[in-house]
Structure formats: C-alpha cells, structure tokens
Design a protein around this motif. Structure first.
Motif, PDB file in Angstrom:
ATOM      1  N   TYR A 130     -19.653  22.983  25.548  1.00 43.05           N
ATOM      2  CA  TYR A 130     -18.569  23.292  26.039  1.00 43.05           C
ATOM      3  C   TYR A 130     -17.770  24.519  25.270  1.00 43.05           C
ATOM      4  N   VAL A 131     -17.343  25.485  26.085  1.00 39.10           N
ATOM      5  CA  VAL A 131     -16.991  26.893  25.628  1.00 39.10           C
ATOM      6  C   VAL A 131     -15.621  27.014  25.679  1.00 39.10           C
ATOM      7  N   ALA A 132     -14.685  26.795  24.825  1.00 39.00           N
ATOM      8  CA  ALA A 132     -13.400  26.798  25.010  1.00 39.00           C
ATOM      9  C   ALA A 132     -12.783  25.856  25.990  1.00 39.00           C
ATOM     10  N   ALA A 133     -13.247  24.429  26.264  1.00 38.53           N
ATOM     11  CA  ALA A 133     -13.487  23.933  27.378  1.00 38.53           C
ATOM     12  C   ALA A 133     -12.655  22.466  27.110  1.00 38.53           C
ATOM     13  N   PHE A 134     -12.162  22.040  28.229  1.00 41.31           N
ATOM     14  CA  PHE A 134     -11.797  20.715  28.199  1.00 41.31           C
ATOM     15  C   PHE A 134     -12.922  19.398  28.074  1.00 41.31           C
ATOM     16  N   LEU A 135     -12.793  18.358  27.136  1.00 40.26           N
ATOM     17  CA  LEU A 135     -13.637  17.316  27.100  1.00 40.26           C
ATOM     18  C   LEU A 135     -12.820  16.286  27.697  1.00 40.26           C
ATOM     19  N   PRO A 136     -12.285  15.905  28.972  1.00 40.08           N
ATOM     20  CA  PRO A 136     -11.715  14.822  29.071  1.00 40.08           C
ATOM     21  C   PRO A 136     -12.202  13.542  29.081  1.00 40.08           C
ATOM     22  N   ALA A 137     -11.341  12.578  28.747  1.00 42.68           N
ATOM     23  CA  ALA A 137     -11.695  11.060  28.836  1.00 42.68           C
ATOM     24  C   ALA A 137     -11.299  10.589  29.950  1.00 42.68           C
ATOM     25  N   TYR A 188      -0.881  19.013  22.539  1.00 44.54           N
ATOM     26  CA  TYR A 188      -0.345  19.762  21.232  1.00 44.54           C
ATOM     27  C   TYR A 188       0.392  20.909  21.793  1.00 44.54           C
ATOM     28  N   PRO A 189       1.403  21.514  21.089  1.00 47.68           N
ATOM     29  CA  PRO A 189       2.042  22.871  21.538  1.00 47.68           C
ATOM     30  C   PRO A 189       0.961  23.755  21.088  1.00 47.68           C
ATOM     31  N   GLY A 190       1.523  24.964  21.838  1.00 48.15           N
ATOM     32  CA  GLY A 190       0.649  26.137  21.800  1.00 48.15           C
ATOM     33  C   GLY A 190       0.190  26.914  22.906  1.00 48.15           C
ATOM     34  N   SER A 191       0.155  26.330  23.976  1.00 49.48           N
ATOM     35  CA  SER A 191      -0.375  27.027  25.187  1.00 49.48           C
ATOM     36  C   SER A 191       0.842  28.069  25.917  1.00 49.48           C
ATOM     37  N   PHE A 193      -9.154  18.030  18.582  1.00 48.68           N
ATOM     38  CA  PHE A 193      -9.047  16.714  18.661  1.00 48.68           C
ATOM     39  C   PHE A 193      -9.890  16.410  20.009  1.00 48.68           C
ATOM     40  N   MET A 194     -10.466  16.749  21.043  1.00 50.57           N
ATOM     41  CA  MET A 194     -11.266  16.567  21.980  1.00 50.57           C
ATOM     42  C   MET A 194     -12.903  16.657  21.489  1.00 50.57           C
ATOM     43  N   ALA A 195     -13.130  17.643  20.454  1.00 53.56           N
ATOM     44  CA  ALA A 195     -14.457  17.751  20.013  1.00 53.56           C
ATOM     45  C   ALA A 195     -14.754  16.754  18.834  1.00 53.56           C
ATOM     46  N   GLU A 196     -13.667  16.462  18.341  1.00 49.60           N
ATOM     47  CA  GLU A 196     -13.923  15.271  17.173  1.00 49.60           C
ATOM     48  C   GLU A 196     -13.825  13.864  17.808  1.00 49.60           C
ATOM     49  N   ARG A 197     -13.269  13.699  18.850  1.00 46.35           N
ATOM     50  CA  ARG A 197     -13.236  12.262  19.565  1.00 46.35           C
ATOM     51  C   ARG A 197     -14.850  12.446  20.175  1.00 46.35           C
TER      52      ARG A 197
END
Length: 210
Positions: free
Chosen positions: A60-67, A79-82, A171-175
């Motif tokens: 995953y490269v600056a990517a979404f890892l959705p559940a 989370y804020p920032g976008s 968050f997504m990477a840790e999960r």
C-alpha cells in the motif's frame, strides 16, 4: 531489476467493479504476484486479491486499507488533516440511463500544493493536465472484503500527505499489522521518491516469494 511488471489500469468507478477489472489482469498473469495500490487503489487491491493464492503480498502506497463496511471517504474523515475537499473540481454528467453522476478532479491551480508538493512544478503541471477523474460514488462505496487480513502487507506512510492524513494512514497500517515505512513526502510519493517505493515492493517480493 528483473521483475516482470504490469501497470494495470484502474477505471476509478467503484471498488467492486474496479476489483473485477483488476482480477482479469491478475488471472492473466500467471505465477506468484506482489500487488501494489496507491491511494484509492488500496481499496481496489484489498478487494481484488481476496482468496487469490498466487498473490503473495500487498503493498500500500499512501493508500487506503479499508475494513469491510468502510469507505475511502469515511476513512479520510476519521482524523483531521485532509484539505482535499477544498481542492476538488466536481463535474456532473448524465449517464446512459438518464441518472446523473459526478466525477471528481483536483483543480489544476491547486494540484501541485494538494497532491504533489514535493514534485517539480512543471512535472506537477503535466500530472494535473493528465489526471483521470474518480467517481464520487467510488469514494462512498463501502468495502466488502479485506485481503490484508490474510496476506502479508507493506505500507508506505506519507507524513506530508494532504489527501489521506498521516494519522489515518498509521491507524490503518497498525490495524493491518503491516510492515511500515514512513517518509516525509506528499501523496505523490511514487513520483517524488520512486526508488524508496520500488525498494519496499522488492522487499515484499524477497520476503514472500520463494
């Protein structure tokens, strides 16, 4: 470096239909595979590779890892920032069945700052002109599967990303228990740091393909 590579086209219409398109490519390429997704492409590879024993790892490269049950839009706002919403240029059009749909571009005058701040200005301008739109519905469509739950995953986290906030990426990477690499880069990390991205992909290949 001796690896056969295919850059599969992503229709950018929705995770389910885009995953079906990617699976036709994966089925055509025989042998063990490392599958890489950037940004929304993370949604697509998470769905397309579920249950495919020839896919040995995901990158995953600056990517979404959705559940399952999560959308790209939902994760972006976790989370804020976008600052992406304020940079978008929506184009609404009529579909063949008479309904309307919306495609999302990034405004060309905001593209460099928003998407590719660490890419040379002229190169970013060319990227802005060549960009393909994503369907707004694609960012709202919920994931149904998550291949990262069963496949080894690597994740490049971009700490200067204005599209997917770094906190969301972590968050997504840790999960996902992903092997992570953090880099001070924009969302266009594959353009600004191509050697780093290639190195992570090769590391995934060396680790998982025997």
């Amino acid at each position: 470096d001796g690896y056969p590579v295919v850059a599969a086209a992503d229709p950018l219409r929705g995770p389910a239909s885009d995953a079906a398109a990617l699976r036709t490519v994966l089925d055509h390429v025989k042998g063990p595979k490392i599958v890489v997704g950037h940004s929304y492409g993370g949604n697509v590879i998470s769905e397309a590779t579920t249950g495919d024993p020839e896919v040995k790892a995901l990158v995953y490269v600056a990517a979404f890892l959705p559940a399952p049950g999560e959308s790209a839009l939902e994760l972006t706002n976790k989370y804020p920032g976008s600052t992406l919403p304020g940079a978008l240029d929506p184009v609404t059009y009529q579909q063949a069945d008479g309904s309307t749909a919306t495609d999302l571009y990034i405004r060309q005058d905001k593209f460099h700052h928003q998407f590719a701040a660490d890419v040379p200005v002229r190169q970013a301008a060319l990227m802005a002109a060549e960009q393909r739109p994503i369907a707004q519905a694609a960012l709202e469509e919920k994931a149904t599967t998550a291949a990262w739950k069963t496949k080894p995953s690597w994740d490049i986290i971009t700490t200067e990303d204005l599209n997917i906030p770094p906190a969301v990426q972590r968050f997504m990477a840790e999960r996902a228990h992903a092997h992570t690499t953090e880099v001070a880069a924009s969302h266009s990390v594959a353009v600004s740091h191509p050697h780093l991205v290639a190195d992570v992909i090769e590391r995934a290949a060396r680790t998982t393909v025997r």
